[in-house]
Design an enzyme around this catalytic site. Sequence first.
Site, short mmCIF file in Angstrom:
data_model
loop_
_atom_site.label_atom_id
_atom_site.label_comp_id
_atom_site.label_asym_id
_atom_site.label_seq_id
_atom_site.Cartn_x
_atom_site.Cartn_y
_atom_site.Cartn_z
N GLN A 181 0.90 -1.20 0.08
CA GLN A 181 -0.06 0.00 0.01
C GLN A 181 0.89 1.22 0.06
O GLN A 181 0.21 2.34 0.13
CB GLN A 181 -0.89 -0.07 1.25
N HIS A 234 -1.38 1.31 4.87
CA HIS A 234 -1.06 2.76 4.21
C HIS A 234 -0.93 3.73 5.29
O HIS A 234 -1.02 3.90 6.40
CB HIS A 234 -2.35 3.23 3.49
N GLU A 242 -15.33 6.25 8.11
CA GLU A 242 -15.66 7.39 8.95
C GLU A 242 -15.37 8.61 8.24
O GLU A 242 -14.61 8.76 7.47
CB GLU A 242 -15.00 7.58 10.26
N TYR A 257 -10.02 10.70 18.48
CA TYR A 257 -11.10 10.00 17.58
C TYR A 257 -11.25 8.52 17.94
O TYR A 257 -12.11 7.78 17.14
CB TYR A 257 -10.97 10.56 16.12
N TYR A 286 -11.15 -7.54 11.57
CA TYR A 286 -10.89 -8.47 10.36
C TYR A 286 -11.24 -9.85 10.67
O TYR A 286 -11.91 -10.72 9.82
CB TYR A 286 -9.44 -8.34 9.59
#
Length: 356
Positions: free
Chosen positions: A79, A141, A229, A239, A250
Amino acid sequence: MMRNLITAVAALLSSSAIAAAQTPFGFEPIATLEQPWAMAVLPQGGFLVTEKAGRLAHVTASGEVQTIAGAPRVTDDGQVGLHDVALAPDFQASGLVYLTWVDGTGGGALHLGRGRLDLEALQLADLQVIWRAAPMGGNGHPGAMIAFGPDGHLFLTSGDRQLGAPAQELGDKRGKILRLTADGTPASGNPFADAPEVWTLGHRNPYGLTFDGAGRLWSHEMGPRGGDELNVIAPGQNYGWPLVSEGKKYSGRSIPAHATRPEFAPPMIEWTPVIAPAGMVYYDGAIFPDWRGSLLLGGLASQALIRVEVDRDTAREVARWDMGNRIRDVAADADGQVYVLEDGSEARLLRLTPSN
């Protein structure tokens, strides 16, 4: 049975025609690129586009694709690679361009750099690293999105790299949104004395970042299994990731929802099933007047362009248009033209055109 089949096909064709008629745009292909990641619209026309493998491309207004020399060396793996591109607020005078990328061993580190663009020479000159994530490492990522605020400060998203815990550790730059000066140093007035770069924490993979017309900062991030989100970003807020989420792990195991921990800022919108949001722009242009005051988001898994209306206290998805391909980025120019960037090999840069 044949009559029922004919009726069903006719109904399907009719609903498809209605859906097509309700799409308020067509599109014109401008150029084709290889695994593009982000774009910036140049004020003189044309675009800068990053490709994940490490190429910085200049796409002319006529669609010619030219390679800009001087891009950084990147680690193109999974990624990570070459990510965002942004123009300095004073670009027309300074020529400064900002890039984000990942490089290094063991998963590498997110880098932020800037250089001076010379389009005549097709060169990004004097590229310097002005900020680097520490510690290094991770598999996912890096976020890596840039937005300049009304006051000229640079905001940068830094993903948790699928590690989770760093998002709650102030001394770790992963899982944060940072507020920096234009030269990459911590901006004055940030909320955490012990973490002078950090603006907010508790983020997973914040992969869209933009200011609206009222000067509010919006970010979206990909959830785990569900729970994408959209957030309003306010200084000092946490957050919640990985302690709370509207998605699941997962493995299928549950994660406490935001409602169980009111000290964490809840999302303005959550998407389950996921849309896999990518790229985002605030639109206030004249070409699509009905879209004024909206956020336009790309969708990867959803293969969509998504419009979200925002006001002082609320945000709501009002349209989702099937683009037939994964959408990596969305941009708009000063005239109100809207551009979308597809994902993958032989991905197209498209200009949207009003249907009426």
